[in-house]
Each structure stands twice: as structure tokens, then as C-alpha cells.
Design a protein around this motif. Structure first.
Motif, PDB file in Angstrom:
ATOM      1  N   TYR A 235     -15.325  14.337 -25.594  1.00  0.00           N
ATOM      2  CA  TYR A 235     -16.175  15.895 -25.248  1.00  0.00           C
ATOM      3  C   TYR A 235     -14.531  17.209 -25.835  1.00  0.00           C
ATOM      4  O   TYR A 235     -13.551  16.617 -25.655  1.00  0.00           O
ATOM      5  CB  TYR A 235     -15.623  16.209 -23.524  1.00  0.00           C
ATOM      6  N   GLU A 236     -14.710  18.586 -26.502  1.00  0.00           N
ATOM      7  CA  GLU A 236     -13.916  19.106 -27.080  1.00  0.00           C
ATOM      8  C   GLU A 236     -14.239  20.133 -26.424  1.00  0.00           C
ATOM      9  O   GLU A 236     -14.802  21.090 -26.629  1.00  0.00           O
ATOM     10  CB  GLU A 236     -14.320  19.313 -28.938  1.00  0.00           C
ATOM     11  N   VAL A 237     -13.392  20.313 -25.577  1.00  0.00           N
ATOM     12  CA  VAL A 237     -12.865  21.843 -24.946  1.00  0.00           C
ATOM     13  C   VAL A 237     -12.045  22.574 -25.345  1.00  0.00           C
ATOM     14  O   VAL A 237     -10.972  22.940 -25.840  1.00  0.00           O
ATOM     15  CB  VAL A 237     -12.651  21.682 -23.375  1.00  0.00           C
ATOM     16  N   LEU A 238     -12.701  24.018 -25.638  1.00  0.00           N
ATOM     17  CA  LEU A 238     -12.050  24.962 -26.537  1.00  0.00           C
ATOM     18  C   LEU A 238     -11.280  26.014 -25.871  1.00  0.00           C
ATOM     19  O   LEU A 238     -12.452  26.257 -24.832  1.00  0.00           O
ATOM     20  CB  LEU A 238     -12.550  25.714 -27.804  1.00  0.00           C
ATOM     21  N   ALA A 239     -10.470  26.139 -25.437  1.00  0.00           N
ATOM     22  CA  ALA A 239      -9.719  27.235 -24.814  1.00  0.00           C
ATOM     23  C   ALA A 239      -9.468  28.580 -25.924  1.00  0.00           C
ATOM     24  O   ALA A 239      -8.615  27.982 -26.072  1.00  0.00           O
ATOM     25  CB  ALA A 239      -9.075  26.922 -23.960  1.00  0.00           C
ATOM     26  N   VAL A 240      -9.821  30.213 -25.700  1.00  0.00           N
ATOM     27  CA  VAL A 240      -9.525  30.991 -25.725  1.00  0.00           C
ATOM     28  C   VAL A 240      -8.030  32.053 -25.652  1.00  0.00           C
ATOM     29  O   VAL A 240      -8.400  31.810 -23.638  1.00  0.00           O
ATOM     30  CB  VAL A 240     -10.176  32.116 -26.463  1.00  0.00           C
ATOM     31  N   GLY A 241      -6.418  31.971 -26.066  1.00  0.00           N
ATOM     32  CA  GLY A 241      -6.204  33.328 -24.863  1.00  0.00           C
ATOM     33  C   GLY A 241      -4.938  32.461 -25.390  1.00  0.00           C
ATOM     34  O   GLY A 241      -4.539  32.698 -26.602  1.00  0.00           O
ATOM     35  N   ASP A 242      -2.921  32.495 -25.147  1.00  0.00           N
ATOM     36  CA  ASP A 242      -2.193  32.393 -25.718  1.00  0.00           C
ATOM     37  C   ASP A 242      -1.974  31.319 -26.036  1.00  0.00           C
ATOM     38  O   ASP A 242      -2.008  30.162 -25.198  1.00  0.00           O
ATOM     39  CB  ASP A 242      -0.707  33.081 -24.807  1.00  0.00           C
ATOM     40  N   LYS A 243      -2.139  31.000 -27.508  1.00  0.00           N
ATOM     41  CA  LYS A 243      -1.617  29.368 -27.770  1.00  0.00           C
ATOM     42  C   LYS A 243      -0.471  28.677 -27.122  1.00  0.00           C
ATOM     43  O   LYS A 243      -0.376  27.280 -26.518  1.00  0.00           O
ATOM     44  CB  LYS A 243      -2.001  28.836 -28.619  1.00  0.00           C
ATOM     45  N   LYS A 244       0.577  29.528 -26.727  1.00  0.00           N
ATOM     46  CA  LYS A 244       2.196  28.927 -27.158  1.00  0.00           C
ATOM     47  C   LYS A 244       1.869  28.569 -25.293  1.00  0.00           C
ATOM     48  O   LYS A 244       2.139  27.702 -24.808  1.00  0.00           O
ATOM     49  CB  LYS A 244       2.895  30.111 -26.823  1.00  0.00           C
ATOM     50  N   ARG A 245       1.227  29.973 -24.356  1.00  0.00           N
ATOM     51  CA  ARG A 245       1.679  29.635 -22.767  1.00  0.00           C
ATOM     52  C   ARG A 245       0.653  28.549 -22.510  1.00  0.00           C
ATOM     53  O   ARG A 245       1.139  28.106 -21.013  1.00  0.00           O
ATOM     54  CB  ARG A 245       1.813  30.870 -22.036  1.00  0.00           C
ATOM     55  N   LEU A 246      -0.840  28.765 -22.733  1.00  0.00           N
ATOM     56  CA  LEU A 246      -2.372  28.480 -22.772  1.00  0.00           C
ATOM     57  C   LEU A 246      -1.951  26.850 -22.211  1.00  0.00           C
ATOM     58  O   LEU A 246      -1.386  26.384 -21.239  1.00  0.00           O
ATOM     59  CB  LEU A 246      -2.910  28.608 -23.126  1.00  0.00           C
ATOM     60  N   GLY A 247      -0.549  26.157 -23.515  1.00  0.00           N
ATOM     61  CA  GLY A 247      -1.302  24.842 -22.915  1.00  0.00           C
ATOM     62  C   GLY A 247       0.106  23.831 -22.136  1.00  0.00           C
ATOM     63  O   GLY A 247      -0.199  23.554 -21.211  1.00  0.00           O
ATOM     64  N   THR A 248       1.173  24.852 -22.187  1.00  0.00           N
ATOM     65  CA  THR A 248       1.880  24.730 -21.116  1.00  0.00           C
ATOM     66  C   THR A 248       1.850  24.842 -19.770  1.00  0.00           C
ATOM     67  O   THR A 248       2.117  23.310 -19.034  1.00  0.00           O
ATOM     68  CB  THR A 248       3.490  25.369 -21.050  1.00  0.00           C
ATOM     69  N   ALA A 249       0.850  26.084 -19.548  1.00  0.00           N
ATOM     70  CA  ALA A 249       0.163  26.322 -18.077  1.00  0.00           C
ATOM     71  C   ALA A 249      -0.317  25.297 -17.649  1.00  0.00           C
ATOM     72  O   ALA A 249      -0.383  24.951 -16.118  1.00  0.00           O
ATOM     73  CB  ALA A 249       0.151  27.723 -18.259  1.00  0.00           C
ATOM     74  N   PHE A 250      -1.507  24.575 -18.343  1.00  0.00           N
ATOM     75  CA  PHE A 250      -2.683  24.130 -18.040  1.00  0.00           C
ATOM     76  C   PHE A 250      -1.573  22.591 -18.273  1.00  0.00           C
ATOM     77  O   PHE A 250      -2.011  22.020 -17.170  1.00  0.00           O
ATOM     78  CB  PHE A 250      -3.380  23.602 -19.201  1.00  0.00           C
ATOM     79  N   GLN A 251      -0.598  22.095 -18.444  1.00  0.00           N
ATOM     80  CA  GLN A 251      -0.090  20.702 -18.515  1.00  0.00           C
ATOM     81  C   GLN A 251       0.864  20.421 -17.421  1.00  0.00           C
ATOM     82  O   GLN A 251       0.535  19.842 -16.334  1.00  0.00           O
ATOM     83  CB  GLN A 251       0.153  19.849 -19.493  1.00  0.00           C
ATOM     84  N   ASP A 252       0.958  22.026 -16.567  1.00  0.00           N
ATOM     85  CA  ASP A 252       1.654  21.789 -15.221  1.00  0.00           C
ATOM     86  C   ASP A 252       0.872  21.947 -14.140  1.00  0.00           C
ATOM     87  O   ASP A 252       1.587  22.209 -12.820  1.00  0.00           O
ATOM     88  CB  ASP A 252       3.011  23.091 -15.716  1.00  0.00           C
TER      89      ASP A 252
END
Length: 301
Positions: A235-252
Motif C-alpha cells: 500500500y503506497e500512501v502519499l500525503a501532501v504537506g510539509d515534507k520535513k515536519r509531516l514525517g516527524t509529526a507522523f512518527q510521533d
């Protein structure tokens, strides 16, 4: 001794030698009389009366000729009927083929009309969202999935485990009634997507399927459905947003922690990477709903 007379040597009175086939009298009889005597007698009698072979009288000859003529007529009539019936059967068959082809063409035309009307309705819904959204029309259209989206973001790839695995003790699936397997479930995907929205994603898609506020993620057996369309792993999930903040925020986030537990307990595989340019198409179907403010009742404080 010389005076005694000797018996004459008469060879004619000697016993003749036996035939080699004397012991096979039955076979000899069969070979010498191969034609049955009764049959031979009847054949000789017919030959003497002149009735052997083909009939010789005029009546017999006429009867034979009539039989041959009748047989020829039957064969001729059968061939004629078959020749007459063949074009009729071929015509009926061709008519059936033409009817089937016309029905197929009609069904294809109807399907094209339905697809065209669906496209027109979807376009009208998108225009309605843009026109009646006020100052926030673009934002409303974006959140509703009515417009295409392009920008930076993250790509999250989630896949089933290589093999089944079991975890001891409690786990995130235990309360939901899931079995301890390495397959990703619909509720797992729901929590992951909700974690992306919570982390600030502006638009999300799964395997090219655009998600909206009304999208439903369900299950049919072991398959995951997004808006009633089945998806297959990975499953390839694509999310548009701030690539730096979005990845860190999702992991937390709760969704990111949930995915981490799935990796540790069930062997679910995942990878997260930033992407400079992501293009998401508009949702294939939209449902436009309007709401009006309720008028307060008279006398209500």
C-alpha cells in the motif's frame, strides 16, 4: 537243404503304407468337402431352373428397377430438402448474431452515456464547491478532494509481513478482535491515515485512490476497500504537506506509534521517505451536501 523250395516273394500282397494324414480324418473331410452338401444341392437346383444370379424374368427386372428408382428419389428428395433448409438455418443464425451485436453496441453506448453523465455531475459538484465556498472556496475544494493537488510531502509504503507471526500478551489488535497474523487490516489502515491527517497532511491517497472527508476504509474478507474499491499490497500512501515536519509529526502521532507496534509485534513492513513533488488527482466521486443554520425557537433564552 538245397532241395527245399523257398516261398515266393510276392510283393503285391504286401500291406500298402498308411497316408500321412490318416490320423486327421476330420480335417481331411472338411478340406475335401468345404462346400455344404445341402447348399451345393440348392445351388445346383437354381442353376438348373435358371434362377441363379440376377433375376431373369421381366417382372423381376422391373421390380428391381423400381426399387432402385425409389431409392434414388428418396436420396434426391433428402438432398433437396437439406439444400432448401440450409439457407433458412444460415439466415436465422445470422439474424441472431446481428441481434447480439446490436445489443452489445447499445450496451456500450449506454455505458458511455453513463460515464459522461458521471463526469458532468462530478464537474458540476467541483464548480459548486468552488463558487459557494466563499473566501475559503479553494480550501474547501482541497479538503473535499474536488481539485488536483501538487506539492511536497511524504511517501509511506506499508506491506504485509513476509510470514505469519504471533505475539504473546496484549496487543493493539486484541481488543478489536483481530487475529495475530502478519496481514494488514482495514482498521490498521484507518489508524495510519488518521495519523497522517492529525499530523497536518493536506491531501492523502492510497494506491492512487484519493481520500476525502467522506471516504470509507473497509474490509471484504482479507482485502482492504477504499470507497468500495479493492486495494492490493503493498500500500503506497502519499500525503501532501510539509515534507520535513509531516514525517516527524507522523512518527510521533498515535498513528505512527500504532504502526511501530505493528512492525514490532506482527512483522508489518513499512518505509517512510520525503518527496519533493507529489501529484494527487481529484476524487473520482463527490457528494455535495449543504447545511443551513437552525433558527432559534421563539421564547428560548
Amino acid at each position: 537243404m538245397w532241395g527245399m523250395s523257398q516261398p515266393p516273394n510276392n510283393r503285391s500282397s504286401a500291406t500298402p503304407p498308411a497316408r500321412p494324414d490318416a490320423s486327421m480324418s476330420l480335417l481331411t473331410h472338411v478340406m475335401d468337402h468345404s462346400l455344404d452338401e445341402g447348399y451345393a444341392e440348392a445351388s445346383a437346383r437354381r442353376a438348373a431352373d435358371g434362377t441363379a444370379g440376377l433375376p431373369r424374368t421381366l417382372r423381376a427386372k422391373l421390380g428391381l428397377a423400381a426399387g432402385l428408382v425409389i431409392a434414388a428419389m428418396v436420396v434426391t428428395l433428402g438432398a433437396a430438402e437439406a439444400r432448401i433448409a440450409a439457407p433458412v438455418l444460415a439466415k436465422e443464425r445470422q439474424e441472431l448474431i446481428d441481434r447480439v451485436e446490436r445489443a452489445d453496441e447499445h450496451a456500450t453506448t449506454v455505458e458511455r452515456d453513463i460515464e459522461r453523465l458521471r463526469t458532468e455531475v462530478a464537474d458540476s459538484q467541483r464548480e459548486a464547491l468552488k463558487q459557494h465556498g466563499g473566501d475559503q472556496g479553494q480550501l474547501v475544494a482541497l479538503l473535499a478532494g474536488a481539485t488536483d493537488v501538487r506539492g511536497p510531502g511524504i511517501k509511506l509504503t506499508v506491506d504485509d509481513a513476509k510470514g505469519s507471526s504471533s505475539a504473546s500478551g496484549g496487543g493493539p489488535r486484541e481488543s478489536a478482535g483481530f487475529s495475530n497474523t502478519g496481514r494488514l487490516r482495514d482498521r490498521d489502515m484507518q489508524k495510519i491515515v488518521n495519523g497522517l491527517w492529525q499530523s497536518g497532511a493536506e491531501a492523502v491517497s492510497i494506491n492512487g485512490q484519493r481520500l476525502t472527508a467522506l471516504s470509507a476504509i473497509r474490509a471484504a474478507g482479507d482485502a482492504i476497500l477504499v470507497d468500495n474499491k479493492p486495494l492490493v499490497p503493498p500500500y503506497e500512501v502519499l500525503a501532501v504537506g510539509d515534507k520535513k515536519r509531516l514525517g516527524t509529526a507522523f512518527q510521533d502521532s498515535v498513528g505512527g506509534q500504532y504502526l511501530h507496534v505493528l512492525q514490532e509485534s506482527y512483522g508489518i513492513r513499512s518505509s517512510l521517505s520525503p518527496v519533493d513533488d507529489i501529484r494527487l488527482q481529484a476524487a473520482s466521486s463527490l457528494t455535495v451536501r449543504t447545511a443551513t443554520a437552525a433558527q432559534p425557537k421563539k421564547g428560548a433564552s
